[in-house]
Design an enzyme around this catalytic site. Structure first.
Site, PDB file in Angstrom:
ATOM      1  N   GLY A  13       0.714  -1.205   0.206  1.00  0.00           N
ATOM      2  CA  GLY A  13      -0.026  -0.331  -0.174  1.00  0.00           C
ATOM      3  C   GLY A  13       0.809   1.151   0.113  1.00  0.00           C
ATOM      4  O   GLY A  13       0.481   2.332  -0.473  1.00  0.00           O
ATOM      5  N   SER A 128       0.888  -7.560  -9.015  1.00  0.00           N
ATOM      6  CA  SER A 128       1.823  -8.185  -9.271  1.00  0.00           C
ATOM      7  C   SER A 128       3.482  -7.188  -9.497  1.00  0.00           C
ATOM      8  O   SER A 128       3.911  -6.490  -9.727  1.00  0.00           O
ATOM      9  CB  SER A 128       1.952  -9.347 -10.122  1.00  0.00           C
ATOM     10  OG  SER A 128       3.144 -10.076 -10.408  1.00  0.00           O
ATOM     11  N   LYS A 182      -4.553 -13.240 -11.231  1.00  0.00           N
ATOM     12  CA  LYS A 182      -3.512 -12.681 -10.777  1.00  0.00           C
ATOM     13  C   LYS A 182      -3.316 -14.188  -9.743  1.00  0.00           C
ATOM     14  O   LYS A 182      -1.847 -14.657  -9.429  1.00  0.00           O
ATOM     15  CB  LYS A 182      -3.568 -11.713  -9.354  1.00  0.00           C
ATOM     16  CG  LYS A 182      -2.798 -11.556  -8.299  1.00  0.00           C
ATOM     17  CD  LYS A 182      -1.374 -11.017  -8.938  1.00  0.00           C
ATOM     18  CE  LYS A 182      -0.195 -11.122  -8.403  1.00  0.00           C
ATOM     19  NZ  LYS A 182      -0.007 -10.998  -6.467  1.00  0.00           N
ATOM     20  N   HIS A 185      -1.446 -16.056 -12.305  1.00  0.00           N
ATOM     21  CA  HIS A 185      -0.025 -15.955 -12.185  1.00  0.00           C
ATOM     22  C   HIS A 185       0.874 -16.809 -11.161  1.00  0.00           C
ATOM     23  O   HIS A 185       2.239 -16.904 -11.649  1.00  0.00           O
ATOM     24  CB  HIS A 185      -0.378 -14.171 -12.247  1.00  0.00           C
ATOM     25  CG  HIS A 185       1.234 -13.769 -12.293  1.00  0.00           C
ATOM     26  ND1 HIS A 185       1.967 -13.637 -10.376  1.00  0.00           N
ATOM     27  CD2 HIS A 185       2.081 -12.777 -12.581  1.00  0.00           C
ATOM     28  CE1 HIS A 185       2.689 -13.006 -10.457  1.00  0.00           C
ATOM     29  NE2 HIS A 185       3.324 -12.727 -11.789  1.00  0.00           N
ATOM     30  N   ASN A 186       0.396 -16.420  -9.766  1.00  0.00           N
ATOM     31  CA  ASN A 186       0.745 -17.030  -8.892  1.00  0.00           C
ATOM     32  C   ASN A 186       0.922 -18.218  -9.018  1.00  0.00           C
ATOM     33  O   ASN A 186       2.469 -19.038  -8.253  1.00  0.00           O
ATOM     34  CB  ASN A 186       0.273 -16.465  -7.526  1.00  0.00           C
ATOM     35  CG  ASN A 186       0.751 -14.931  -7.238  1.00  0.00           C
ATOM     36  OD1 ASN A 186       0.684 -13.737  -8.309  1.00  0.00           O
ATOM     37  ND2 ASN A 186       0.974 -14.066  -5.870  1.00  0.00           N
ATOM     38  N   GLU A 189       4.328 -18.634 -11.045  1.00  0.00           N
ATOM     39  CA  GLU A 189       5.258 -18.331 -10.739  1.00  0.00           C
ATOM     40  C   GLU A 189       5.726 -19.650  -9.722  1.00  0.00           C
ATOM     41  O   GLU A 189       6.980 -19.702  -8.985  1.00  0.00           O
ATOM     42  CB  GLU A 189       4.940 -17.264  -9.887  1.00  0.00           C
ATOM     43  CG  GLU A 189       6.190 -16.508  -8.940  1.00  0.00           C
ATOM     44  CD  GLU A 189       5.505 -15.512  -7.806  1.00  0.00           C
ATOM     45  OE1 GLU A 189       5.042 -14.476  -8.427  1.00  0.00           O
ATOM     46  OE2 GLU A 189       5.405 -14.807  -6.753  1.00  0.00           O
TER      47      GLU A 189
END
Ligand code: NDP
Length: 465
Positions: A13, A128, A182, A185-186, A189
Protein backbone atom coordinates in the site's frame (compact mmCIF):
# COMPACT_ATOMS: atom_id res chain seq x y z
CA UNK A 1 -8.64 17.20 -2.84
CA UNK A 2 -7.29 13.76 -3.54
CA UNK A 3 -8.18 11.91 -6.71
CA UNK A 4 -7.94 8.54 -4.92
CA UNK A 5 -7.49 7.12 -1.42
CA UNK A 6 -5.35 4.21 -0.22
CA UNK A 7 -6.31 2.19 2.86
CA UNK A 8 -3.51 -0.03 4.20
CA UNK A 9 0.02 1.31 4.13
CA UNK A 10 2.01 -1.92 4.56
CA UNK A 11 4.67 -2.97 2.05
CA UNK A 12 2.40 -2.78 -1.00
CA UNK A 13 0.00 0.00 0.00
CA UNK A 14 2.77 2.46 0.91
CA UNK A 15 4.68 1.73 -2.32
CA UNK A 16 1.52 2.10 -4.44
CA UNK A 17 0.59 5.37 -2.71
CA UNK A 18 4.04 6.78 -3.54
CA UNK A 19 3.77 5.49 -7.12
CA UNK A 20 0.36 7.20 -7.52
CA UNK A 21 1.77 10.45 -6.09
CA UNK A 22 4.83 10.13 -8.32
CA UNK A 23 2.52 9.78 -11.30
CA UNK A 24 1.02 13.19 -10.56
CA UNK A 25 -2.14 12.33 -8.63
CA UNK A 26 -2.99 13.59 -5.16
CA UNK A 27 -3.68 10.65 -2.89
CA UNK A 28 -5.27 10.41 0.56
CA UNK A 29 -3.71 7.74 2.77
CA UNK A 30 -4.91 5.87 5.85
CA UNK A 31 -3.62 2.96 7.91
CA UNK A 32 -5.28 1.22 10.86
CA UNK A 33 -2.23 1.84 13.06
CA UNK A 34 -1.03 5.38 12.69
CA UNK A 35 2.69 4.52 12.76
CA UNK A 36 2.66 3.34 9.15
CA UNK A 37 1.04 6.60 7.99
CA UNK A 38 3.68 8.63 9.85
CA UNK A 39 6.49 6.47 8.42
CA UNK A 40 5.14 6.93 4.90
CA UNK A 41 4.90 10.70 5.28
CA UNK A 42 8.37 10.91 6.85
CA UNK A 43 9.97 8.92 4.01
CA UNK A 44 8.02 10.45 1.13
CA UNK A 45 10.42 13.35 0.50
CA UNK A 46 9.06 15.73 -2.12
CA UNK A 47 6.10 13.45 -2.79
CA UNK A 48 4.68 14.28 0.65
CA UNK A 49 2.94 17.30 -0.82
CA UNK A 50 0.80 15.00 -2.97
CA UNK A 51 -0.10 12.80 0.03
CA UNK A 52 -2.96 13.68 2.36
CA UNK A 53 -2.62 11.70 5.61
CA UNK A 54 -5.85 10.76 7.35
CA UNK A 55 -6.20 9.64 10.97
CA UNK A 56 -9.63 8.08 10.46
CA UNK A 57 -11.59 6.59 7.59
CA UNK A 58 -13.99 9.55 7.89
CA UNK A 59 -11.08 11.93 7.33
CA UNK A 60 -9.90 9.85 4.39
CA UNK A 61 -13.32 9.84 2.72
CA UNK A 62 -13.69 13.60 3.24
CA UNK A 63 -10.33 14.20 1.56
CA UNK A 64 -11.23 12.48 -1.73
CA UNK A 65 -13.06 14.22 -4.54
CA UNK A 66 -16.42 12.55 -5.41
CA UNK A 67 -17.19 10.18 -6.97
CA UNK A 68 -14.54 8.68 -4.73
CA UNK A 69 -12.12 5.87 -5.56
CA UNK A 70 -10.55 4.01 -2.64
CA UNK A 71 -7.86 1.36 -3.04
CA UNK A 72 -7.76 -1.19 -0.23
CA UNK A 73 -4.33 -2.76 0.24
CA UNK A 74 -4.66 -4.81 3.40
CA UNK A 75 -4.07 -8.44 4.31
CA UNK A 76 -6.36 -10.66 2.20
CA UNK A 77 -9.40 -12.36 3.73
CA UNK A 78 -11.36 -11.07 6.75
CA UNK A 79 -9.43 -7.76 6.97
CA UNK A 80 -10.80 -6.81 3.53
CA UNK A 81 -14.37 -7.51 4.64
CA UNK A 82 -13.79 -5.56 7.83
CA UNK A 83 -12.42 -2.51 5.97
CA UNK A 84 -15.31 -2.68 3.48
CA UNK A 85 -17.82 -2.85 6.35
CA UNK A 86 -16.29 0.26 7.95
CA UNK A 87 -16.05 2.16 4.68
CA UNK A 88 -19.42 1.55 3.05
CA UNK A 89 -21.53 3.60 5.51
CA UNK A 90 -19.27 6.58 4.75
CA UNK A 91 -19.61 6.35 0.96
CA UNK A 92 -22.17 7.62 -1.54
CA UNK A 93 -23.74 5.77 -4.45
CA UNK A 94 -21.34 5.80 -7.39
CA UNK A 95 -18.21 5.69 -5.20
CA UNK A 96 -15.73 2.93 -5.97
CA UNK A 97 -13.87 0.43 -3.80
CA UNK A 98 -10.86 -1.31 -5.33
CA UNK A 99 -9.33 -4.36 -3.65
CA UNK A 100 -5.70 -4.52 -4.80
CA UNK A 101 -4.65 -7.39 -2.50
CA UNK A 102 -4.35 -11.06 -3.35
CA UNK A 103 -8.01 -11.91 -2.83
CA UNK A 104 -9.54 -15.31 -3.42
CA UNK A 105 -11.58 -14.68 -6.59
CA UNK A 106 -14.59 -16.34 -4.95
CA UNK A 107 -14.52 -13.61 -2.27
CA UNK A 108 -14.27 -10.98 -5.01
CA UNK A 109 -17.34 -12.38 -6.74
CA UNK A 110 -19.25 -12.27 -3.45
CA UNK A 111 -18.11 -8.73 -2.61
CA UNK A 112 -18.85 -7.48 -6.12
CA UNK A 113 -22.41 -8.73 -5.87
CA UNK A 114 -22.95 -7.27 -2.40
CA UNK A 115 -21.49 -3.83 -3.14
CA UNK A 116 -22.90 -3.32 -6.60
CA UNK A 117 -26.35 -4.12 -5.24
CA UNK A 118 -25.82 -1.16 -2.86
CA UNK A 119 -24.96 1.12 -5.80
CA UNK A 120 -21.22 1.16 -5.17
CA UNK A 121 -18.58 0.27 -7.72
CA UNK A 122 -16.20 -2.61 -6.98
CA UNK A 123 -13.04 -3.71 -8.75
CA UNK A 124 -10.95 -6.76 -7.83
CA UNK A 125 -7.46 -5.95 -8.99
CA UNK A 126 -4.42 -8.22 -9.02
CA UNK A 127 -1.13 -6.37 -8.56
CA UNK A 128 2.12 -8.17 -9.27
CA UNK A 129 5.73 -7.14 -8.86
CA UNK A 130 6.36 -7.07 -5.14
CA UNK A 131 7.35 -3.86 -3.37
CA UNK A 132 9.68 -2.69 -6.13
CA UNK A 133 6.96 -3.21 -8.75
CA UNK A 134 4.34 -1.47 -6.63
CA UNK A 135 6.62 1.56 -6.23
CA UNK A 136 7.92 1.84 -9.80
CA UNK A 137 5.47 -0.06 -12.01
CA UNK A 138 3.58 -3.29 -11.33
CA UNK A 139 1.61 -5.47 -13.71
CA UNK A 140 -2.08 -4.84 -13.00
CA UNK A 141 -4.94 -7.25 -13.72
CA UNK A 142 -8.37 -5.69 -13.37
CA UNK A 143 -11.71 -7.40 -12.79
CA UNK A 144 -15.11 -5.70 -12.52
CA UNK A 145 -17.30 -3.85 -14.95
CA UNK A 146 -15.44 -2.30 -17.86
CA UNK A 147 -17.28 1.01 -17.36
CA UNK A 148 -16.11 1.20 -13.73
CA UNK A 149 -12.54 0.54 -14.83
CA UNK A 150 -12.64 3.35 -17.41
CA UNK A 151 -13.20 5.80 -14.52
CA UNK A 152 -9.77 5.08 -13.03
CA UNK A 153 -7.95 3.78 -16.11
CA UNK A 154 -5.75 6.90 -16.25
CA UNK A 155 -4.36 6.27 -12.76
CA UNK A 156 -3.93 2.52 -13.30
CA UNK A 157 -2.13 2.99 -16.63
CA UNK A 158 0.05 5.76 -15.19
CA UNK A 159 1.31 3.64 -12.28
CA UNK A 160 1.68 0.37 -14.23
CA UNK A 161 4.91 -1.05 -15.59
CA UNK A 162 5.55 -0.24 -19.25
CA UNK A 163 6.69 -2.71 -21.88
CA UNK A 164 8.11 -0.77 -24.81
CA UNK A 165 5.93 2.13 -23.73
CA UNK A 166 2.68 0.15 -23.40
CA UNK A 167 1.19 -0.09 -19.88
CA UNK A 168 1.14 -3.56 -18.39
CA UNK A 169 -2.40 -3.11 -17.10
CA UNK A 170 -5.73 -4.17 -18.49
CA UNK A 171 -9.36 -4.75 -17.73
CA UNK A 172 -9.69 -8.50 -18.15
CA UNK A 173 -13.30 -9.34 -17.35
CA UNK A 174 -16.13 -9.03 -14.82
CA UNK A 175 -16.15 -9.64 -11.05
CA UNK A 176 -13.42 -12.12 -10.06
CA UNK A 177 -11.57 -12.21 -13.40
CA UNK A 178 -8.69 -9.94 -12.35
CA UNK A 179 -8.05 -11.74 -9.08
CA UNK A 180 -8.36 -15.13 -10.78
CA UNK A 181 -5.76 -14.17 -13.40
CA UNK A 182 -3.49 -12.92 -10.59
CA UNK A 183 -3.98 -16.19 -8.73
CA UNK A 184 -2.99 -18.22 -11.80
CA UNK A 185 -0.05 -15.84 -12.33
CA UNK A 186 1.09 -16.75 -8.83
CA UNK A 187 0.50 -20.45 -9.53
CA UNK A 188 2.79 -20.22 -12.55
CA UNK A 189 5.25 -18.31 -10.37
CA UNK A 190 5.21 -21.15 -7.80
CA UNK A 191 5.96 -23.72 -10.53
CA UNK A 192 8.72 -21.63 -12.12
CA UNK A 193 10.41 -21.02 -8.75
CA UNK A 194 10.22 -24.74 -7.96
CA UNK A 195 11.70 -25.73 -11.37
CA UNK A 196 14.60 -23.39 -10.70
CA UNK A 197 15.01 -24.74 -7.16
CA UNK A 198 15.11 -28.29 -8.55
CA UNK A 199 17.95 -27.38 -10.91
CA UNK A 200 19.74 -25.78 -7.95
CA UNK A 201 19.14 -29.01 -5.97
CA UNK A 202 20.59 -31.13 -8.77
CA UNK A 203 23.65 -28.94 -9.14
CA UNK A 204 24.18 -28.95 -5.38
CA UNK A 205 23.92 -32.76 -5.33
CA UNK A 206 26.47 -32.89 -8.13
CA UNK A 207 28.81 -30.76 -6.06
CA UNK A 208 28.82 -27.71 -8.31
CA UNK A 209 30.18 -24.63 -6.48
CA UNK A 210 27.72 -21.81 -5.94
CA UNK A 211 29.76 -19.23 -7.85
CA UNK A 212 29.69 -21.47 -10.93
CA UNK A 213 25.93 -21.96 -10.53
CA UNK A 214 25.47 -18.20 -10.26
CA UNK A 215 27.49 -17.68 -13.43
CA UNK A 216 25.48 -20.30 -15.27
CA UNK A 217 22.13 -18.72 -14.30
CA UNK A 218 23.47 -15.32 -15.34
CA UNK A 219 24.43 -16.77 -18.75
CA UNK A 220 21.05 -18.46 -19.12
CA UNK A 221 19.46 -15.10 -18.54
CA UNK A 222 20.95 -13.99 -21.84
CA UNK A 223 19.19 -16.82 -23.73
CA UNK A 224 15.69 -18.27 -24.11
CA UNK A 225 15.30 -18.50 -20.33
CA UNK A 226 15.63 -14.71 -20.03
CA UNK A 227 13.38 -13.76 -17.12
CA UNK A 228 13.21 -11.95 -13.82
CA UNK A 229 13.29 -15.17 -11.78
CA UNK A 230 16.44 -16.48 -13.53
CA UNK A 231 18.06 -13.05 -13.14
CA UNK A 232 17.42 -12.84 -9.39
CA UNK A 233 18.47 -16.47 -8.89
CA UNK A 234 21.89 -15.63 -10.35
CA UNK A 235 22.15 -12.70 -7.96
CA UNK A 236 20.97 -14.73 -4.95
CA UNK A 237 23.43 -17.57 -5.59
CA UNK A 238 26.31 -15.09 -5.78
CA UNK A 239 25.34 -13.19 -2.63
CA UNK A 240 27.22 -13.46 0.68
CA UNK A 241 25.65 -13.27 4.13
CA UNK A 242 26.38 -9.93 5.79
CA UNK A 243 27.08 -11.46 9.24
CA UNK A 244 29.12 -14.55 8.42
CA UNK A 245 30.46 -13.94 4.92
CA UNK A 246 29.09 -17.37 3.93
CA UNK A 247 26.97 -17.79 0.78
CA UNK A 248 23.56 -16.44 1.75
CA UNK A 249 21.67 -19.54 0.54
CA UNK A 250 23.77 -21.66 2.91
CA UNK A 251 22.56 -19.75 5.97
CA UNK A 252 18.87 -19.73 4.97
CA UNK A 253 16.59 -22.37 6.49
CA UNK A 254 15.17 -24.73 3.85
CA UNK A 255 11.53 -24.02 4.70
CA UNK A 256 9.37 -21.94 2.35
CA UNK A 257 6.19 -20.15 3.33
CA UNK A 258 3.03 -19.65 1.31
CA UNK A 259 0.07 -17.33 1.64
CA UNK A 260 -2.47 -19.26 -0.43
CA UNK A 261 -2.48 -18.23 -4.08
CA UNK A 262 -0.63 -21.38 -5.20
CA UNK A 263 -3.08 -23.54 -3.27
CA UNK A 264 -6.03 -21.56 -4.66
CA UNK A 265 -4.76 -22.17 -8.19
CA UNK A 266 -4.71 -25.90 -7.58
CA UNK A 267 -8.14 -25.89 -5.90
CA UNK A 268 -9.60 -23.87 -8.79
CA UNK A 269 -8.01 -26.27 -11.29
CA UNK A 270 -9.54 -29.29 -9.59
CA UNK A 271 -12.96 -27.63 -9.30
CA UNK A 272 -12.86 -26.82 -13.00
CA UNK A 273 -12.02 -30.42 -13.91
CA UNK A 274 -8.45 -29.42 -14.78
CA UNK A 275 -5.26 -30.45 -13.07
CA UNK A 276 -2.29 -28.16 -12.80
CA UNK A 277 0.16 -30.82 -11.61
CA UNK A 278 3.38 -28.82 -12.01
CA UNK A 279 1.85 -26.04 -9.89
CA UNK A 280 0.48 -28.60 -7.43
CA UNK A 281 3.96 -30.12 -7.07
CA UNK A 282 5.38 -26.70 -6.29
CA UNK A 283 2.70 -26.14 -3.63
CA UNK A 284 3.38 -29.62 -2.23
CA UNK A 285 7.13 -29.01 -2.16
CA UNK A 286 6.59 -25.89 -0.05
CA UNK A 287 4.32 -27.82 2.33
CA UNK A 288 6.87 -30.66 2.64
CA UNK A 289 9.61 -28.10 3.21
CA UNK A 290 7.79 -26.87 6.30
CA UNK A 291 8.02 -30.33 7.90
CA UNK A 292 11.76 -30.20 8.54
CA UNK A 293 11.81 -32.48 11.60
CA UNK A 294 10.01 -35.24 9.71
CA UNK A 295 12.35 -34.83 6.74
CA UNK A 296 15.38 -35.15 8.98
CA UNK A 297 13.91 -38.29 10.56
CA UNK A 298 13.18 -39.71 7.09
CA UNK A 299 16.73 -38.97 5.97
CA UNK A 300 18.01 -40.99 8.92
CA UNK A 301 15.56 -43.83 8.24
CA UNK A 302 16.18 -43.97 4.49
CA UNK A 303 19.72 -42.79 3.88
CA UNK A 304 20.60 -41.92 0.31
CA UNK A 305 21.45 -45.09 -1.63
CA UNK A 306 24.55 -43.27 -2.88
CA UNK A 307 23.73 -43.56 -6.55
CA UNK A 308 26.05 -41.12 -8.24
CA UNK A 309 24.39 -38.35 -10.16
CA UNK A 310 25.57 -38.76 -13.71
CA UNK A 311 27.30 -35.64 -14.91
CA UNK A 312 24.67 -33.16 -15.90
CA UNK A 313 25.12 -31.27 -19.12
CA UNK A 314 24.59 -27.56 -18.66
CA UNK A 315 22.78 -27.36 -22.00
CA UNK A 316 20.45 -30.15 -20.89
CA UNK A 317 19.66 -28.30 -17.68
CA UNK A 318 18.94 -25.09 -19.57
CA UNK A 319 16.65 -26.86 -22.02
CA UNK A 320 14.99 -28.91 -19.28
CA UNK A 321 14.18 -25.71 -17.44
CA UNK A 322 12.78 -24.17 -20.59
CA UNK A 323 10.63 -27.24 -21.34
CA UNK A 324 9.30 -27.35 -17.78
CA UNK A 325 8.61 -23.62 -17.85
CA UNK A 326 6.58 -23.96 -21.05
CA UNK A 327 4.56 -26.79 -19.51
CA UNK A 328 4.00 -24.73 -16.32
CA UNK A 329 2.70 -21.82 -18.37
CA UNK A 330 0.70 -24.33 -20.44
CA UNK A 331 -1.11 -25.62 -17.37
CA UNK A 332 -1.77 -22.06 -16.22
CA UNK A 333 -3.19 -20.98 -19.57
CA UNK A 334 -5.33 -24.12 -19.85
CA UNK A 335 -6.76 -23.19 -16.46
CA UNK A 336 -7.41 -19.60 -17.52
CA UNK A 337 -9.26 -20.89 -20.60
CA UNK A 338 -11.35 -23.29 -18.50
CA UNK A 339 -12.28 -20.58 -15.98
CA UNK A 340 -13.11 -18.14 -18.74
CA UNK A 341 -15.59 -20.61 -20.16
CA UNK A 342 -17.03 -21.67 -16.79
CA UNK A 343 -17.58 -18.09 -15.55
CA UNK A 344 -18.33 -16.55 -18.92
CA UNK A 345 -15.43 -14.10 -18.54
CA UNK A 346 -14.29 -14.08 -22.15
CA UNK A 347 -10.66 -13.74 -21.03
CA UNK A 348 -8.26 -12.46 -23.67
CA UNK A 349 -5.27 -14.80 -23.24
CA UNK A 350 -3.11 -12.74 -25.57
CA UNK A 351 -3.74 -9.63 -23.48
CA UNK A 352 -2.87 -11.52 -20.31
CA UNK A 353 0.48 -12.64 -21.76
CA UNK A 354 1.00 -9.06 -22.95
CA UNK A 355 0.56 -7.45 -19.52
CA UNK A 356 2.76 -10.06 -17.84
CA UNK A 357 5.77 -9.00 -19.91
CA UNK A 358 6.89 -6.27 -17.51
CA UNK A 359 6.41 -5.43 -13.85
CA UNK A 360 5.42 -8.87 -12.66
CA UNK A 361 7.43 -11.69 -11.11
CA UNK A 362 6.94 -14.15 -13.99
CA UNK A 363 8.01 -11.69 -16.69
CA UNK A 364 10.08 -13.59 -19.24
CA UNK A 365 10.92 -13.47 -22.91
CA UNK A 366 8.87 -16.65 -23.35
CA UNK A 367 5.77 -14.47 -22.94
CA UNK A 368 6.41 -12.88 -26.36
CA UNK A 369 5.96 -16.30 -27.93
CA UNK A 370 2.99 -17.12 -25.73
CA UNK A 371 1.40 -13.89 -26.95
CA UNK A 372 1.91 -14.98 -30.53
CA UNK A 373 0.56 -18.43 -29.72
CA UNK A 374 -2.54 -16.98 -28.02
CA UNK A 375 -3.07 -14.64 -30.96
CA UNK A 376 -3.21 -17.61 -33.33
CA UNK A 377 -5.54 -19.42 -30.88
CA UNK A 378 -4.55 -22.34 -28.68
CA UNK A 379 -5.61 -25.67 -30.25
CA UNK A 380 -7.92 -27.43 -27.76
CA UNK A 381 -7.01 -24.67 -25.27
CA UNK A 382 -3.49 -26.12 -24.95
CA UNK A 383 -0.39 -24.00 -25.24
CA UNK A 384 1.70 -27.13 -25.82
CA UNK A 385 -0.25 -27.73 -29.06
CA UNK A 386 0.44 -24.27 -30.45
CA UNK A 387 2.53 -24.33 -33.66
CA UNK A 388 4.51 -21.41 -32.17
CA UNK A 389 5.41 -23.42 -29.07
CA UNK A 390 5.79 -26.93 -30.51
CA UNK A 391 9.34 -26.48 -31.91
CA UNK A 392 10.62 -25.28 -28.52
CA UNK A 393 8.99 -28.15 -26.68
CA UNK A 394 10.25 -30.71 -29.20
CA UNK A 395 13.78 -29.47 -28.60
CA UNK A 396 13.43 -29.18 -24.82
CA UNK A 397 11.57 -32.33 -23.81
CA UNK A 398 14.39 -34.84 -24.50
CA UNK A 399 16.61 -32.79 -22.18
CA UNK A 400 13.81 -32.60 -19.58
CA UNK A 401 13.55 -36.39 -19.81
CA UNK A 402 17.31 -36.93 -19.41
CA UNK A 403 17.56 -34.57 -16.45
CA UNK A 404 14.47 -36.02 -14.73
CA UNK A 405 15.69 -39.59 -15.31
CA UNK A 406 19.13 -38.78 -13.90
CA UNK A 407 17.55 -37.15 -10.86
CA UNK A 408 15.16 -40.05 -10.25
CA UNK A 409 18.00 -42.56 -10.62
CA UNK A 410 20.14 -40.69 -8.10
CA UNK A 411 17.28 -40.08 -5.65
CA UNK A 412 17.38 -36.29 -6.00
CA UNK A 413 13.82 -34.91 -5.69
CA UNK A 414 12.41 -33.21 -8.77
CA UNK A 415 8.64 -33.29 -8.11
CA UNK A 416 7.76 -30.43 -10.47
CA UNK A 417 10.00 -31.62 -13.32
CA UNK A 418 8.52 -35.12 -13.01
CA UNK A 419 4.97 -33.73 -12.89
CA UNK A 420 5.55 -31.55 -15.94
CA UNK A 421 7.01 -34.45 -17.89
CA UNK A 422 4.22 -36.85 -16.92
CA UNK A 423 1.63 -34.27 -17.94
CA UNK A 424 3.33 -33.87 -21.30
CA UNK A 425 3.62 -37.64 -21.83
CA UNK A 426 0.00 -38.20 -20.82
CA UNK A 427 -1.20 -35.52 -23.19
CA UNK A 428 0.68 -36.77 -26.21
CA UNK A 429 -0.94 -40.19 -26.04
CA UNK A 430 -4.03 -40.42 -28.23
CA UNK A 431 -4.99 -43.71 -26.61
CA UNK A 432 -4.38 -43.64 -22.88
CA UNK A 433 -5.11 -46.19 -20.19
CA UNK A 434 -8.55 -45.03 -19.03
CA UNK A 435 -10.10 -48.02 -20.84
CA UNK A 436 -8.91 -50.14 -17.93
CA UNK A 437 -10.16 -47.58 -15.40
CA UNK A 438 -13.60 -47.70 -17.06
CA UNK A 439 -13.55 -51.51 -16.93
CA UNK A 440 -12.59 -51.52 -13.23
CA UNK A 441 -15.37 -49.04 -12.39
CA UNK A 442 -17.87 -51.21 -14.23
CA UNK A 443 -16.55 -54.36 -12.55
CA UNK A 444 -16.99 -53.15 -8.97
CA UNK A 445 -19.74 -50.61 -9.36
CA UNK A 446 -21.69 -51.44 -12.57
CA UNK A 447 -20.90 -47.90 -13.75
CA UNK A 448 -21.04 -48.96 -17.40
CA UNK A 449 -18.60 -47.87 -20.08
CA UNK A 450 -18.42 -46.42 -23.57
CA UNK A 451 -17.08 -48.45 -26.49
CA UNK A 452 -14.75 -47.51 -29.31
CA UNK A 453 -16.99 -49.19 -31.91
CA UNK A 454 -20.54 -48.19 -30.87
CA UNK A 455 -22.48 -45.15 -29.62
CA UNK A 456 -23.89 -45.18 -26.07
CA UNK A 457 -22.68 -45.25 -22.49
CA UNK A 458 -24.38 -48.22 -20.90
CA UNK A 459 -22.22 -51.15 -21.88
CA UNK A 460 -21.03 -53.71 -19.36
CA UNK A 461 -18.24 -56.29 -19.27
CA UNK A 462 -18.69 -60.08 -19.17
CA UNK A 463 -18.31 -59.93 -15.37
CA UNK A 464 -21.79 -58.40 -15.18
CA UNK A 465 -23.42 -61.75 -15.86
P1 NDP B 1 1.71 -6.03 4.89
O1 NDP B 1 1.76 -7.15 5.86
O2 NDP B 1 2.95 -5.27 4.61
O3 NDP B 1 0.62 -4.96 5.38
C1 NDP B 1 -0.65 -5.40 5.77
C2 NDP B 1 -1.57 -4.22 5.86
O4 NDP B 1 -2.87 -4.70 6.16
C3 NDP B 1 -1.17 -3.23 6.97
O5 NDP B 1 -1.41 -1.93 6.49
C4 NDP B 1 -2.13 -3.61 8.09
O6 NDP B 1 -2.43 -2.55 8.97
C5 NDP B 1 -3.37 -3.93 7.26
N1 NDP B 1 -4.32 -4.74 8.01
C6 NDP B 1 -4.20 -6.02 8.39
N2 NDP B 1 -5.31 -6.41 9.03
C7 NDP B 1 -6.17 -5.36 9.02
C8 NDP B 1 -7.48 -5.15 9.48
N3 NDP B 1 -8.16 -6.13 10.09
N4 NDP B 1 -8.05 -3.92 9.30
C9 NDP B 1 -7.37 -2.95 8.68
N5 NDP B 1 -6.12 -3.09 8.19
C10 NDP B 1 -5.53 -4.29 8.35
O7 NDP B 1 1.04 -6.61 3.56
P2 NDP B 1 1.40 -6.37 2.04
O8 NDP B 1 1.44 -4.91 1.76
O9 NDP B 1 2.56 -7.22 1.67
O10 NDP B 1 0.13 -7.04 1.33
C11 NDP B 1 -1.12 -6.38 1.16
C12 NDP B 1 -1.89 -7.18 0.13
O11 NDP B 1 -1.17 -7.18 -1.10
C13 NDP B 1 -2.10 -8.64 0.51
O12 NDP B 1 -3.33 -9.09 0.00
C14 NDP B 1 -0.96 -9.33 -0.23
O13 NDP B 1 -1.23 -10.70 -0.47
C15 NDP B 1 -0.94 -8.51 -1.51
N6 NDP B 1 0.30 -8.56 -2.27
C16 NDP B 1 1.52 -8.54 -1.64
C17 NDP B 1 2.68 -8.57 -2.39
C18 NDP B 1 4.03 -8.52 -1.75
O14 NDP B 1 5.03 -8.76 -2.47
N7 NDP B 1 4.14 -8.18 -0.48
C19 NDP B 1 2.64 -8.64 -3.87
C20 NDP B 1 1.31 -8.59 -4.43
C21 NDP B 1 0.20 -8.57 -3.64
P3 NDP B 1 -1.62 -2.40 10.36
O15 NDP B 1 -0.35 -1.66 10.00
O16 NDP B 1 -2.52 -1.60 11.22
O17 NDP B 1 -1.37 -3.77 10.88
Amino acid sequence: MARIGVVGLGTMGAALALNIADSGFDVAVYNRSEGATNDLMAGAGGLAERLIPAKTLEELVAAIEPPRSILIMVKAGDPVDSVIASLTPLLDKGDLIIDGGNADFNDTRRRTEALTSEGLGYLGVGVSGGEEGARHGPSIMVGGTEETYRGIEDIIEAIAAKFKGAPCAAWLGPDGAGHFVKTVHNGIEYADMQFIAEVYGLLRAEGRPLDKMAKMFAEWNGGPLHSYLIEITAEILAAADKDTGKPVVDVILDQAGQKGTGRWTVIAALKLGQSATAIESAVAARSWSADKAAREAAEAAYPNAKVALSTLLDTDLELALLGARIIGYGQGFALLGAASEAFDWNLDLQKIAEIWRAGCIIRSSLLDEIMMAADEGLPHGQLILSPVIQPHLKEAVPALRRVTAAAVQAGVPVPAFAAALSYFDTFRRGRGTADLIQAQRDFFGRHGFERVDREGTDFHGPWAG
